[in-house]
Enzyme design. Structure first.
Site, short mmCIF file in Angstrom:
data_model
loop_
_atom_site.label_atom_id
_atom_site.label_comp_id
_atom_site.label_asym_id
_atom_site.label_seq_id
_atom_site.Cartn_x
_atom_site.Cartn_y
_atom_site.Cartn_z
CB CYS A 27 -0.86 0.01 1.26
SG CYS A 27 0.17 0.08 2.75
CG HIS A 56 3.99 -5.77 11.51
ND1 HIS A 56 2.82 -5.44 12.14
CD2 HIS A 56 4.99 -5.39 12.35
CE1 HIS A 56 3.09 -4.88 13.31
NE2 HIS A 56 4.40 -4.84 13.45
CG HIS A 89 3.02 -0.62 12.54
ND1 HIS A 89 4.28 -1.12 12.34
CD2 HIS A 89 2.22 -1.32 11.72
CE1 HIS A 89 4.23 -2.09 11.44
NE2 HIS A 89 3.00 -2.23 11.06
CB CYS A 111 0.79 4.96 7.53
SG CYS A 111 -0.46 5.20 6.24
CG HIS A 139 -1.14 -4.12 15.80
ND1 HIS A 139 -0.87 -2.88 15.28
CD2 HIS A 139 -0.89 -5.01 14.81
CE1 HIS A 139 -0.47 -3.02 14.02
NE2 HIS A 139 -0.46 -4.31 13.72
CD GLU A 141 -3.13 1.33 13.26
OE1 GLU A 141 -2.78 0.56 12.34
OE2 GLU A 141 -4.25 1.86 13.31
CB SER A 237 1.25 -8.76 8.33
OG SER A 237 0.32 -8.11 7.49
CB SER A 238 -2.98 -6.35 11.76
OG SER A 238 -4.35 -6.26 11.95
CG ASN A 239 -2.76 -5.86 5.82
OD1 ASN A 239 -2.81 -6.34 4.70
ND2 ASN A 239 -1.62 -5.39 6.33
FE1 SF4 Z 1 -0.91 0.80 4.56
FE2 SF4 Z 1 -1.33 0.69 7.19
FE3 SF4 Z 1 -1.26 3.04 5.94
FE4 SF4 Z 1 -3.29 1.34 5.51
S1 SF4 Z 1 -2.78 2.40 7.42
S2 SF4 Z 1 -2.20 2.57 3.96
S3 SF4 Z 1 -2.25 -0.63 5.63
S4 SF4 Z 1 0.44 1.59 6.17
#
Ligand code: SF4
Length: 333
Positions: A27, A56, A89, A111, A139, A141, A237-239
């Site tokens: 992403c 992650h 995170h 991010c 986690h 984040e 990696s949560s997602n």
């Molecule tokens: Fe990527 Fe996390 Fe940002 Fe979503 S919040 S764009 S998964 S880094």
């Protein structure tokens, strides 16, 4: 339905179908965080420390470590006055304060979408609300977001947790979520919050990010017609883990793999169609390697199923922009 075994696939020349979920892999937030570490390594003559895994993913971290990045768990492992990168995170204000005290040069890889959640936490707590944070305990984040207003924030993971809440004022409650949660499960928890607290303050926008949502939608579009789902991603990696769970909830067996070598031949027995995706922190080349590896078990036909095209880009921090034109945030998905 009569399936052919992997041996039969080879003998009969029946190609096993690989449905590639799109979007998948990196992403915008992950690309930016990696570019930040790369930029720091190129532009600094002194060691570059990175607090926690920058994203992650074992492959990304291993690659950057080989190129000189020094990964640490906490700032006390970083010598005073050094350069440190904060991971995608995000960190709590306490970590920023410590970095200030220690005279560290901070390059922030948080991010921008995580930073937005932090800003909301400050705003909601500042107006006197109890902030309910929906997320997974432990986690990184979540730890960072909790740290913005620790006295005013409570963490919930499930509908049962919502039932146990006892806020000081049921009329002053707002909620936030971790950016990488399962969309459907989170909707259930938020639904329980709305039911329990009719005066709940709704955030103006979703916190689950575009990348998490798109990857879940893309997998949802192919998983029902697949016999097996492979998710490329690391266990922390949560997602990526959410993608595995999504597939299993739909009744399709799913496996989380870090790399092609993790594929076990027995998973492929009787499997004609494989849904293949990757979490937002997993590099694209690992997916290509998985497709190549699947070809070793018999012929494969690969079909891309792209539900949307992502064009999101985030700017690098000013100290790393250099002379070339940098991508801008063009959030369209
Ligand atoms: Fe990527 Fe996390 Fe940002 Fe979503 S919040 S764009 S998964 S880094």
């Amino acid at each position: 339905m009569a399936y052919v075994s992997s041996d039969e696939h080879e003998e009969n020349g029946v190609a096993r179908r690989v449905l590639l979920a799109g979007p998948r892999s990196f992403c915008a937030g992950v690309e930016r965080a990696i570019e930040i570490v790369e930029g720091a390594l190129e532009s600094r003559e002194t060691p570059v420390y990175v607090r926690k895994e920058i994203v992650h993913n074992a492959s990304v971290v291993g690659d950057l470590a080989q190129r000189g990045a020094i990964f640490v768990d906490e700032l006390d492992q970083v010598p005073n006055g050094s350069t440190v990168v904060f991971s995608a995170h995000g960190v709590s204000p306490a970590v920023r304060e410590e970095a200030d005290r220690r005279d560290l040069e901070v390059i922030d890889g948080t991010c921008p979408l995580v930073a937005k959640v932090h800003a909301k936490a400050r705003r909601f707590a500042g107006r006197g609300d109890t902030v309910v944070l929906v997320g997974h305990e432990g986690h990184e984040e979540v730890e960072g977001t909790l740290g913005e207003a620790p006295d005013s924030t409570v963490l919930v993971e499930t509908v049962e947790d919502v039932e146990k809440l006892s806020p000081a004022d049921a009329g002053r409650i707002s909620y936030l979520t971790q950016t990488t949660l399962a969309v459907d499960e989170t909707a259930e928890v938020v639904g329980a919050l709305r039911k329990r607290f009719p005066l709940l303050h709704e955030p103006s926008s979703e916190d689950i990010c575009y990348a998490t949502t798109n990857r879940q939608k893309a997998l949802n579009a192919i998983v029902a017609e697949s016999d097996l789902c492979l998710v490329v991603g690391s266990t922390n990696s949560s997602n990526s883990v959410r993608l595995v769970e999504l597939s299993r909830r739909q009744g399709t067996p799913a496996q989380l793999i870090d790399r092609a070598a993790d594929i076990r031949p027995e998973w492929l027995e009787g499997v004609r169609t494989i849904a293949l995706t990757a979490g937002a922190s997993a590099p694209h080349h690992l997916v290509t390697e998985v497709v190549t590896a699947l070809g070793e078990y018999g012929p494969v036909s690969v079909e891309e199923r792209e539900i949307t095209r992502e064009t999101v880009r985030f700017e690098l921090p000013s100290g790393l922009r250099g002379d070339t034109e940098q991508p801008t945030d063009s959030r369209t998905s």
